[in-house]
Write a protein that holds these residues in place. Structure first.
Motif, short mmCIF file in Angstrom:
data_model
loop_
_atom_site.label_atom_id
_atom_site.label_comp_id
_atom_site.label_asym_id
_atom_site.label_seq_id
_atom_site.Cartn_x
_atom_site.Cartn_y
_atom_site.Cartn_z
N ALA A 1 15.08 -0.61 4.81
CA ALA A 1 14.22 -1.17 5.86
C ALA A 1 14.78 -2.50 6.34
O ALA A 1 14.71 -2.84 7.53
CB ALA A 1 12.81 -1.37 5.32
N THR B 1 14.78 2.90 12.61
CA THR B 1 14.12 2.48 11.38
C THR B 1 12.68 2.03 11.63
O THR B 1 11.76 2.44 10.92
CB THR B 1 14.93 1.34 10.74
N VAL B 2 12.51 1.22 12.67
CA VAL B 2 11.17 0.68 12.95
C VAL B 2 10.20 1.82 13.21
O VAL B 2 9.07 1.85 12.70
CB VAL B 2 11.23 -0.28 14.16
N PHE C 1 9.44 3.96 9.98
CA PHE C 1 8.55 3.28 9.04
C PHE C 1 7.13 3.19 9.58
O PHE C 1 6.17 3.26 8.83
CB PHE C 1 9.08 1.87 8.70
N VAL D 1 11.30 -5.80 1.45
CA VAL D 1 9.97 -5.31 1.83
C VAL D 1 10.13 -4.03 2.62
O VAL D 1 10.94 -3.97 3.55
CB VAL D 1 9.26 -6.38 2.68
N PRO D 2 9.39 -2.98 2.26
CA PRO D 2 9.56 -1.72 2.99
C PRO D 2 8.87 -1.76 4.36
O PRO D 2 8.01 -0.94 4.65
CB PRO D 2 8.91 -0.69 2.05
N ASP D 3 9.24 -2.71 5.15
CA ASP D 3 8.66 -2.84 6.49
C ASP D 3 9.71 -3.51 7.37
O ASP D 3 9.95 -4.71 7.25
CB ASP D 3 7.38 -3.69 6.42
N PRO D 4 10.35 -2.73 8.25
CA PRO D 4 11.46 -3.30 9.03
C PRO D 4 11.02 -4.39 10.00
O PRO D 4 11.86 -5.16 10.46
CB PRO D 4 12.04 -2.09 9.77
N THR D 5 9.73 -4.49 10.30
CA THR D 5 9.29 -5.52 11.25
C THR D 5 8.96 -6.83 10.54
O THR D 5 8.73 -7.84 11.19
CB THR D 5 8.02 -5.04 12.00
#
Lengths: 334, 375, 333
Positions: A221, A241-242, A245, C267-271
């Motif tokens: 991520a 990816t965004v 997820f 963190v498993p959140d790309p944003t």
């Protein structure tokens, strides 16, 4: 996306031939990689991600057999090349940071000399001593190591420094693609973070393409633009990816994300994935995930779902992707 | 204290399970029956691995052949096919050997070996008052193979095949006894040294160094010269020398690798005593290697016996070494191939059986060490 | 507050590093250095830190796989606190029933030559509990509880016939078969695949309730600790630098090391925009460490106070949030 892709993997099928029968390690996998793109392949052990990485360099195990498909680098099919031509692409065009490579330094030679050896093998025309030293110093600086360390022996490096040196070595011949197979596994979190930031920075500066391979979805991520999720030898979901997820469409991707604990966000209940990955000697019929899938219907056990494009650059291989909830369950933990 | 994430390919693939030993809803079975079934299954599995190695099978076939030879005399005497007066390996005598008529020229010596007949032949058919110029019937001993004696007779008129068979018995007895002694001692010493460490470990390891430094054969010769040395004495001495010596060191290093495994810690946390940990966790994991060294000990014991018997230092009824020794002291050893049956059967037997145990050991090595296995 | 189940007081373990062959050891690795904490009945404490911080050593000291150099480990036992360090051999046997351990490596924590039944029944056998028949029933019952069903299909399996997740279930069954009140779990899921990891964690939480056990959960992964533990303690080079309720520590980290560690966790959140990791240098070794703050060489905020005083004590900065740092004000918690 108008520029032609740097690397295309096209319907690749690879089996391992064993005494007990053929292990279907990579089954009909397709993806592309563009200049400057960071692609992540994520999945559990045995899902075929390392097999793909090794295939890209044609360093697959001896008992591996390519059944069909192509791997095209700038339009040229690597699988059709004779070995000596392939050797020219290796390292020069595609370099790899192997899993556990930080422990592969030869303890009796200086690290700089070992990089020099790689340079001599692959760089044409051969560099002079001064040029090579210059280049190694530059590489060391690039990965955040003191250039003077090039004259040191591996045992004088910490784990993180050894891994940085491995990256320097991978960069030594200006490859256009770097494959990083579990580049930070076995490193502590702080060092892991430093190395990932370094890789990101280098990628930005040099405009290289990187393929990250990891079991850790959180690492993927952080560093990738595109993510491919693999399960039991198949690529089940591929997309930005965004997007993936935020809105995973394949049930496996959805469950994987639901079962990944995080230090941020609300403390939620994690949904365990029931069962275990299948044995690839004898993979399930139809969709390979169907025995563990809560969304499975009768069709899933009979017909193999094709890779379907559901949005721009977002593809998923599932009959019932519309049934998958729009976002991750946020049930708070009691 | 490393946090490694296991990424062995297929590490978490479910293995292909053989059917369970007890069925999910059967009546509870007795424990020994279950153990027996488990043992049979693991034996079958290991046999399958062993069988894949042709060299090991050859070794096993040779050992089987000699085992048959070792049993054969019992059958042959019991069924009356062999008469013990003729075929006994030590006191048997062929009553009607081939006879050669010769004229006495000067002295009563065998023209081949220049040895006085009266010393050699325990035979009263040569009159004591024999004169020069008379004709005399000389029994041909050693006699070459014929229908009654497939491998001929020795200089004393005894059947070579029977000796070879009894020699096989001696070899098995010696080899197996030596190997068992070696393995019991080495496994215990190795496990205890590894587990407790400290002074005990130092003592056993220095002792092992000492025994390795001492030349094996030389010390056997010295012992043989001083004491009356029977076959089982030799077996025990060889067992002690290799059990406290090199084999102990090898097994100790294996035991050390086992000692640090988490399952040993788990046993300790459960409250297991030292003896419990040594005998249920360390020894069983050292055992496969012990069996391997058993095979190699058999080889060295048989060779040691041959050497000692050849030097006449062993008080043994019959053995392959003794057969060769007899051929030597009677002067038949340096006659080229003319008296081949006195030399080759025994010599070949020593070579073959040593090689056979060694080959079986090598094949077992592949079963024990998966790394040596071809895929 | 109820009486603690385990009370650890100034626990210290030094490993001698001898230089030369016959010289006496002069250098010591301070693997665990004056560590104190308490665990309440039924509570799970997470021990978090990087490799070499002493968390595994602490766990091994607690189950008496190692003898402490100094300090006390008190265990609640039948209404009184017994001192684990000075325990007799009879009491040690009893202590073994109360305290168990789950190990990291599922591939090495089972004897490859013993069946699942042998492994799980071993604690019963060495403690002389029950007849063979009773043990068989008990083991079957345990296998059922850890989700290896039907038990008969697993009882007489060898470890190599099981997957990593199944082996870890067996290890959990072994640890709980004596019905202990305290279990040290040393990274029990770090070698498992993600999809299996969560089910093992869920199982451990479930069984903690069913068996009323407390865990000392040792892990390098803060996200896992957050999921498993009521409170966490962060260790750095043999010292606990921060200790408190899990959510409090993670949302309001006070020690500079905890902050660095937390911001380094992927963190498993790309944003998600991660804060920068503020730490200097690489990890140092705990050989004869300085008397000043353990973290001083890597702390970007170290002041004169830090350089001129000893290692700060672990103090309650408010609401049971303990921090060992000169720079954190009281009441910050």
């Amino acid at each position: 996306m108008s520029a032609p892709p740097l690397l295309e993997v096209d319907h690749l099928v690879m089996n391992y031939v064993t005494e007990k029968g053929d292990v279907s390690a990579v089954e009909d996998v397709s993806f592309t990689l563009h200049q400057g793109e960071a692609l992540g392949l994520v999945g559990e052990s045995g899902c075929g991600k390392t097999s793909i990485a090794m295939s890209l360099l044609r360093l697959q195990a001896e008992n591996a057999v390519f059944k069909s498909g192509e791997i095209r680098l700038n339009g040229e099919n690597l699988l059709a090349l004779p070995e000596d031509e392939m050797r020219r692409h290796r390292w020069k065009d595609i370099a790899m940071v192997f899993q556990g490579a930080m422990n592969a330094w030869n303890p009796v030679y200086r690290v700089g000399d070992q990089i020099r050896e790689a340079l001599d093998l692959h760089f044409r025309p051969r560099l002079s001593d001064a040029e090579a030293t210059e280049r190694i110093s530059r590489l060391f600086e690039m990965v955040g190591l003191n250039p003077a360390m090039a004259n040191r022996y591996p045992h004088e490096f910490s784990g993180g420094m050894r891994q940085r040196a491995v990256i320097a070595m991978a960069l030594s011949c200006d490859p256009s693609i770097i494959i990083a197979d579990e580049p930070t596994t076995a490193l502590d979190v702080i060092v892991q973070d430093q190395i990932l930031q370094e890789l990101k920075k280098i990628q930005r500066e040099l405009g290289m393409a990187i393929i990250y391979i990891s079991h850790d979805i959180a690492v993927i991520a952080e560093v990738t633009d595109t993510i491919g999720i693999m399960y039991a030898g198949k690529l089940v979901e591929l997309g930005p990816t965004v997007e993936v997820f935020a809105r995973p469409k394949h049930p496996y991707a959805y469950l994987l994300l639901s079962s990944t604990p995080s230090v941020t966000g609300p403390r939620r209940k994690l949904a365990p994935l029931e069962g275990e990955p299948p044995n690839l000697l004898n993979p399930p019929t139809g969709c390979r995930f169907h025995p563990r899938c809560p969304f499975a219907t009768e069709r899933c056990s009979i017909e193999e779902p094709p890779m379907e494009t559901i949005a721009d650059g977002h593809r998923v291989a599932c009959w019932n992707w519309r049934e998958v909830p729009v976002s991750i369950a946020q049930e708070a933990r009691p | 204290m490393t946090e490694k994430i296991d990424a062995r390919p297929g590490a978490d693939e479910p293995t292909d399970l053989p059917p369970p030993i007890i069925s999910p809803d059967s009546v509870p079975d007795s424990m020994w029956r279950i153990r027996w079934a488990l043992f049979r299954r693991s034996f079958a599995h290991n046999w399958k691995l062993f069988r894949a190695n042709r060299v090991g099978l050859v070794g096993l076939a040779i050992i089987g052949f000699f085992a048959l030879l070792a049993i054969a005399p019992t059958v042959l005497f019991a069924t009356g096919i062999w008469n013990s007066a003729v075929y006994d390996p030590v006191v048997g005598l062929e009553p009607n050997p081939p006879v050669k008529v010769m004229t006495v020229v000067n002295e009563i010596t065998d023209p081949e070996t220049q040895i006085d007949f009266r010393h050699v032949l325990l035979d009263n058919r040569i009159p004591n008052n024999i004169q020069v110029g008379e004709q005399v019937e000389i029994p041909q001993q050693p006699a070459p193979p014929d229908r009654r004696h497939w491998l001929g007779t020795d200089p004393l008129g005894r059947d070579v095949l029977s000796q070879l068979m009894h020699g096989a018995r001696a070899a098995f007895f010696l080899g197996i006894l030596a190997a068992v002694v070696t393995v019991i001692i080495a496994t215990t010493v190795g496990s205890i040294s590894a587990y407790f460490g400290g002074a005990l470990d130092s003592f056993f390891m220095r002792l092992a160094d000492l025994l390795i430094m001492i030349p094996f054969l030389a010390i056997l010769i010295v012992i043989g010269a001083i004491f009356e040395f029977k076959l089982w004495h030799l077996a025990v001495v060889i067992g002690l020398l290799s059990g406290f010596g090199g084999v102990a060191i090898v097994l100790k290093s294996q035991a050390l690798a086992v000692k640090v495994k988490p399952f040993v810690d788990a046993a300790r946390v459960a409250g297991g005593s030292n003896a419990h940990i040594i005998f249920t966790h360390i020894v069983p994991n050292v055992m496969p290697l012990s069996f391997l060294y058993m095979m190699f000990t058999v080889t060295s014991a048989i060779q040691g016996e041959a050497a000692l018997s050849f030097l006449g230092l062993l008080n043994v009824r019959i053995s392959w070494g003794l057969m060769i020794q007899l051929a030597n002291t009677q002067g038949y050893l340096l006659q080229g191939l003319r008296y081949w049956w006195l030399l080759f059967p025994a010599g070949l037997a020593v070579t073959l059986i040593s090689a056979a145990f060694f080959l079986v050991g090598r094949a077992m090595d592949e079963v024990v060490n998966p790394r040596l296995r071809k895929r | 507050m109820t009486e603690p189940l385990v009370k650890v007081d100034r626990l210290t373990k030094l490993f001698p590093v001898s230089r030369g062959m016959f010289r006496r050891p002069v250098d010591f690795i301070h693997a665990v250095d004056g560590v104190s904490f308490e665990i309440a009945p039924g509570e799970s404490l997470g021990l978090v830190g990087e490799s070499g911080c002493g968390k595994t050593t602490t766990g091994r000291l607690l189950v008496k796989l190692m003898e402490a150099t100094s300090g006390q480990i008190l265990m609640h036992d039948d209404g009184s606190m017994i001192d684990v360090a000075h325990i007799g051999s009879d009491d040690l046997r009893r202590f073994r029933r109360r305290v168990q351990m789950i190990f990291q490596d599922p591939y090495e924590s089972m004897n490859p030559r013993r069946t699942v039944f042998d492994t799980v029944s071993e604690p019963l056998a060495v403690q002389n509990i029950g007849s063979l028949r009773e043990r068989e029933d008990r083991v079957a019952q345990m296998l059922q509880l850890v989700g290896l069903t039907p038990p008969n299909t697993f009882l007489f399996r060898y470890p190599h016939e099981l997957s990593g997740g199944q082996r870890q279930r067996v290890a959990i069954a072994r640890a709980l078969v004596l019905d202990p009140s305290f279990v040290v779990a040393d990274e029990p899921t770090s070698m498992l695949d993600v999809s299996i990891r969560i089910s093992i964690m869920e199982l451990m939480l479930e069984l903690a309730d069913a068996f009323d056990v407390s865990y000392l959960y040792i892990t390098h992964d803060l996200a896992v600790a957050r999921y498993m533990c009521d409170r966490i303690a962060v260790m750095y080079l043999g010292k606990i630098v921060e200790l408190g309720d899990t959510e409090e520590v993670l949302s309001n980290p006070l020690h500079p090391y905890t902050r660095a560690l937390l911001s380094a966790v992927p963190v498993p959140d790309p944003t998600y925009r991660k804060p920068p990791v503020e730490i200097k240098g690489g990890i140092t070794k705990a050989i004869n460490p300085p008397t000043e703050c353990r973290f001083i060489e890597r702390c970007p905020w170290a002041t004169d106070v830090c350089h001129s005083t000893e290692h700060p004590p672990l103090e309650d900065k408010g609401g049971g949030h303990f921090v060992a740092c000169h720079l954190v004000e009281k009441g910050a918690g």
